[in-house]
Design a protein around this motif. Structure first.
Motif, PDB file in Angstrom:
ATOM      1  N   VAL A   2      49.432  38.789  44.465  1.00 44.06           N
ATOM      2  CA  VAL A   2      48.252  38.605  45.304  1.00 44.06           C
ATOM      3  C   VAL A   2      47.321  37.650  44.566  1.00 44.06           C
ATOM      4  N   SER A   3      46.800  36.688  45.267  1.00 45.30           N
ATOM      5  CA  SER A   3      45.883  35.749  44.614  1.00 45.30           C
ATOM      6  C   SER A   3      44.585  36.465  44.255  1.00 45.30           C
ATOM      7  N   ASP A   5      41.652  35.380  44.771  1.00 43.42           N
ATOM      8  CA  ASP A   5      40.745  35.253  45.913  1.00 43.42           C
ATOM      9  C   ASP A   5      40.995  36.362  46.933  1.00 43.42           C
ATOM     10  N   ASP A   6      42.277  36.705  47.166  1.00 43.02           N
ATOM     11  CA  ASP A   6      42.581  37.810  48.076  1.00 43.02           C
ATOM     12  C   ASP A   6      42.111  39.140  47.487  1.00 43.02           C
ATOM     13  N   PHE A   7      42.330  39.340  46.204  1.00 41.36           N
ATOM     14  CA  PHE A   7      41.898  40.575  45.544  1.00 41.36           C
ATOM     15  C   PHE A   7      40.384  40.764  45.655  1.00 41.36           C
ATOM     16  N   LYS A   8      39.635  39.683  45.521  1.00 43.47           N
ATOM     17  CA  LYS A   8      38.172  39.766  45.591  1.00 43.47           C
ATOM     18  C   LYS A   8      37.678  40.247  46.956  1.00 43.47           C
ATOM     19  N   LYS A   9      38.524  40.155  47.974  1.00 45.21           N
ATOM     20  CA  LYS A   9      38.134  40.593  49.315  1.00 45.21           C
ATOM     21  C   LYS A   9      38.057  42.113  49.429  1.00 45.21           C
ATOM     22  N   ILE A  10      38.707  42.828  48.518  1.00 49.03           N
ATOM     23  CA  ILE A  10      38.719  44.288  48.579  1.00 49.03           C
ATOM     24  C   ILE A  10      37.374  44.825  48.097  1.00 49.03           C
ATOM     25  N   GLU A  11      36.758  45.669  48.914  1.00 51.66           N
ATOM     26  CA  GLU A  11      35.473  46.273  48.571  1.00 51.66           C
ATOM     27  C   GLU A  11      35.690  47.759  48.299  1.00 51.66           C
ATOM     28  N   ILE A  12      35.420  48.157  47.058  1.00 44.92           N
ATOM     29  CA  ILE A  12      35.601  49.548  46.654  1.00 44.92           C
ATOM     30  C   ILE A  12      34.234  50.108  46.271  1.00 44.92           C
TER      31      ILE A  12
END
Length: 106
Positions: A2-3, A5-12
């Protein structure tokens, strides 16, 4: 892979379970209501084999909060609890200190 940039989209965010019950007609599902400080959310999770509803109330847990809602056995789930699987057992992840509800996981 997973890039980043894609990982940064996850909000925890961390929330506290304020109520929890088994989902009627299932053996594996719990319906938990979380307090995230500025909002309450219902989350369905497949952990009833490992946690009773009473075990869950009061726990502060990290939750992925920006997943699209999904209806599971007639209940809208508004996130995903983070958990680990080890030797066939599911263990929910939790904070080691109390934090404010709604705190971001970084």
């Amino acid at each position: 892979m997973v890039s980043f940039d894609d990982f940064k989209k996850i909000e925890i965010k961390v929330g506290t379970v304020v109520s929890c019950e088994k989902v009627e007609g299932t053996d594996k599902l719990l319906k938990s209501v979380f307090d995230f400080g500025n909002e309450m959310r219902t989350i369905v999770s497949g952990i009833a084999e490992f946690y009773s509803p009473e075990d869950m109330v009061g726990k502060q847990l990290p939750v992925i909060v920006n997943l699209e809602p999904r209806v599971i056995h007639g209940v809208e789930s508004q996130g995903m609890i983070l958990a680990a699987e080890s030797e066939g057992e599911i263990v929910v992840l939790s904070t080691d200190k109390k934090v404010s509800n709604g705190s971001s996981v970084r």
